[in-house]
Design a protein around this motif. Structure first.
Motif, PDB file in Angstrom:
ATOM      1  N   VAL A  29       0.855  -1.190   0.000  1.00  0.00           N
ATOM      2  CA  VAL A  29       0.000   0.000   0.000  1.00  0.00           C
ATOM      3  C   VAL A  29       0.889   1.238   0.000  1.00  0.00           C
ATOM      4  O   VAL A  29       1.714   1.417   0.895  1.00  0.00           O
ATOM      5  CB  VAL A  29      -0.938   0.013   1.229  1.00  0.00           C
ATOM      6  N   SER A  30       0.721   2.087  -1.021  1.00  0.00           N
ATOM      7  CA  SER A  30       1.515   3.308  -1.133  1.00  0.00           C
ATOM      8  C   SER A  30       0.746   4.490  -0.562  1.00  0.00           C
ATOM      9  O   SER A  30      -0.446   4.642  -0.818  1.00  0.00           O
ATOM     10  CB  SER A  30       1.854   3.586  -2.594  1.00  0.00           C
ATOM     11  N   PHE A  31       1.449   5.308   0.203  1.00  0.00           N
ATOM     12  CA  PHE A  31       0.855   6.521   0.757  1.00  0.00           C
ATOM     13  C   PHE A  31       1.931   7.589   0.849  1.00  0.00           C
ATOM     14  O   PHE A  31       3.116   7.317   0.702  1.00  0.00           O
ATOM     15  CB  PHE A  31       0.220   6.258   2.137  1.00  0.00           C
ATOM     16  N   GLU A  32       1.482   8.828   1.060  1.00  0.00           N
ATOM     17  CA  GLU A  32       2.399   9.949   1.190  1.00  0.00           C
ATOM     18  C   GLU A  32       2.189  10.647   2.526  1.00  0.00           C
ATOM     19  O   GLU A  32       1.095  10.604   3.093  1.00  0.00           O
ATOM     20  CB  GLU A  32       2.169  10.974   0.068  1.00  0.00           C
ATOM     21  N   VAL A  33       3.253  11.298   2.983  1.00  0.00           N
ATOM     22  CA  VAL A  33       3.160  12.191   4.138  1.00  0.00           C
ATOM     23  C   VAL A  33       3.399  13.583   3.572  1.00  0.00           C
ATOM     24  O   VAL A  33       4.405  13.830   2.914  1.00  0.00           O
ATOM     25  CB  VAL A  33       4.199  11.852   5.230  1.00  0.00           C
ATOM     26  N   ARG A  34       2.416  14.480   3.783  1.00  0.00           N
ATOM     27  CA  ARG A  34       2.442  15.814   3.184  1.00  0.00           C
ATOM     28  C   ARG A  34       2.255  16.896   4.238  1.00  0.00           C
ATOM     29  O   ARG A  34       1.566  16.697   5.228  1.00  0.00           O
ATOM     30  CB  ARG A  34       1.288  15.972   2.186  1.00  0.00           C
ATOM     31  N   ARG A  35       2.806  18.065   3.922  1.00  0.00           N
ATOM     32  CA  ARG A  35       2.613  19.247   4.774  1.00  0.00           C
ATOM     33  C   ARG A  35       1.886  20.323   3.966  1.00  0.00           C
ATOM     34  O   ARG A  35       2.350  20.714   2.897  1.00  0.00           O
ATOM     35  CB  ARG A  35       3.961  19.777   5.263  1.00  0.00           C
ATOM     36  N   TYR A  36       0.739  20.745   4.467  1.00  0.00           N
ATOM     37  CA  TYR A  36      -0.050  21.810   3.857  1.00  0.00           C
ATOM     38  C   TYR A  36       0.071  23.067   4.707  1.00  0.00           C
ATOM     39  O   TYR A  36       0.009  22.991   5.933  1.00  0.00           O
ATOM     40  CB  TYR A  36      -1.527  21.418   3.770  1.00  0.00           C
ATOM     41  N   ASP A  37       0.226  24.213   4.059  1.00  0.00           N
ATOM     42  CA  ASP A  37       0.251  25.488   4.770  1.00  0.00           C
ATOM     43  C   ASP A  37      -1.164  25.890   5.159  1.00  0.00           C
ATOM     44  O   ASP A  37      -2.141  25.454   4.536  1.00  0.00           O
ATOM     45  CB  ASP A  37       0.852  26.587   3.890  1.00  0.00           C
ATOM     46  N   GLY A  38      -1.267  26.744   6.153  1.00  0.00           N
ATOM     47  CA  GLY A  38      -2.556  27.292   6.545  1.00  0.00           C
ATOM     48  C   GLY A  38      -3.121  28.158   5.428  1.00  0.00           C
ATOM     49  O   GLY A  38      -2.373  28.712   4.618  1.00  0.00           O
ATOM     50  N   ALA A  39      -4.450  28.282   5.367  1.00  0.00           N
ATOM     51  CA  ALA A  39      -5.097  29.081   4.326  1.00  0.00           C
ATOM     52  C   ALA A  39      -6.555  29.316   4.695  1.00  0.00           C
ATOM     53  O   ALA A  39      -7.075  28.721   5.644  1.00  0.00           O
ATOM     54  CB  ALA A  39      -5.011  28.358   2.977  1.00  0.00           C
ATOM     55  N   LYS A  40      -7.201  30.168   3.913  1.00  0.00           N
ATOM     56  CA  LYS A  40      -8.629  30.420   4.079  1.00  0.00           C
ATOM     57  C   LYS A  40      -9.417  29.442   3.216  1.00  0.00           C
ATOM     58  O   LYS A  40      -9.045  29.176   2.069  1.00  0.00           O
ATOM     59  CB  LYS A  40      -8.967  31.855   3.697  1.00  0.00           C
ATOM     60  N   TYR A  41     -10.491  28.941   3.804  1.00  0.00           N
ATOM     61  CA  TYR A  41     -11.366  27.983   3.132  1.00  0.00           C
ATOM     62  C   TYR A  41     -12.809  28.461   3.225  1.00  0.00           C
ATOM     63  O   TYR A  41     -13.196  29.097   4.208  1.00  0.00           O
ATOM     64  CB  TYR A  41     -11.276  26.607   3.803  1.00  0.00           C
TER      65      TYR A  41
END
Length: 190
Positions: A29-41
């Motif tokens: 099973v392939s997966f990623e570890v990612r970092r997202y910056d804060g933002a407006k949603y």
């Protein structure tokens, strides 16, 4: 409505950027570890109806908002993914509470247009690190639950992620085929 369809089918889609921290494969099973910056949603919530009953309606509200159904009449383009926060019960079934959100496109981050739909709110979300598992096809509650279980088993019981909520992400909800979906588990910060 036309603005939403035009934006979704013919406009450029701004995909939320992230920093890839790692790409891993465990037990096939392939997966990623990612970092997202804060933002407006832009976000809209629902309580009392099931995931499959309400996600299409809430997604349309958000796509109409970024498609120009806002006080300024601004068609902002299209953003991806649509992020649905779910709250699973102990048996894995989703509770009847969820939040559907879409990142405000970059050129509108400083001053997002004001929603005309009172159900839509603009919220500032902090940065986050996630474990992301990608899969294709049309995804409803049962598909997201199955993929979440697969990611849980792959990461193991001791992995540092939140278990009270996770994210179901759809990158192209209006496409009839070739859809990209992901399950994101929020990594607990040390």
């Amino acid at each position: 409505m036309f603005g939403m369809i035009k934006n979704s089918l013919f406009g450029n889609t701004e995909e939320t950027e992230y920093k890839l921290l790692s790409s891993e494969t465990k037990d096939g099973v392939s997966f990623e570890v990612r970092r997202y910056d804060g933002a407006k949603y832009a976000a809209v919530s629902s309580e009392g109806r099931t995931f499959d009953q309400v996600t299409g309606e809430l997604t349309r509200k958000l796509l109409m908002y970024i498609g120009g159904s806002n006080e300024q009449g601004e068609a902002m383009g299209t953003a991806a993914p649509i992020i649905i926060t779910v709250y699973p019960r102990n048996d894995g079934v989703f509770s009847r509470r969820l939040v559907v959100a879409i990142r405000i496109p970059s050129s509108y981050q400083q001053e997002p247009p004001t929603p005309t739909d009172s159900a839509i709110r603009i919220e500032e979300r902090p940065g986050m690190t996630v474990y992301a598992l990608q899969f294709g096809g049309f995804a409803g509650e049962s598909e997201y639950r199955a993929e979440a279980l697969r990611l849980t088993r792959t990461l193991g019981e001791t992995a540092p992620f939140q278990r009270k909520q996770y994210f179901c992400s759809s990158y192209d909800p209006l496409k009839p085929y070739g859809r990209r979906n992901e399950v994101w588990f929020l990594q607990e910060e040390p």
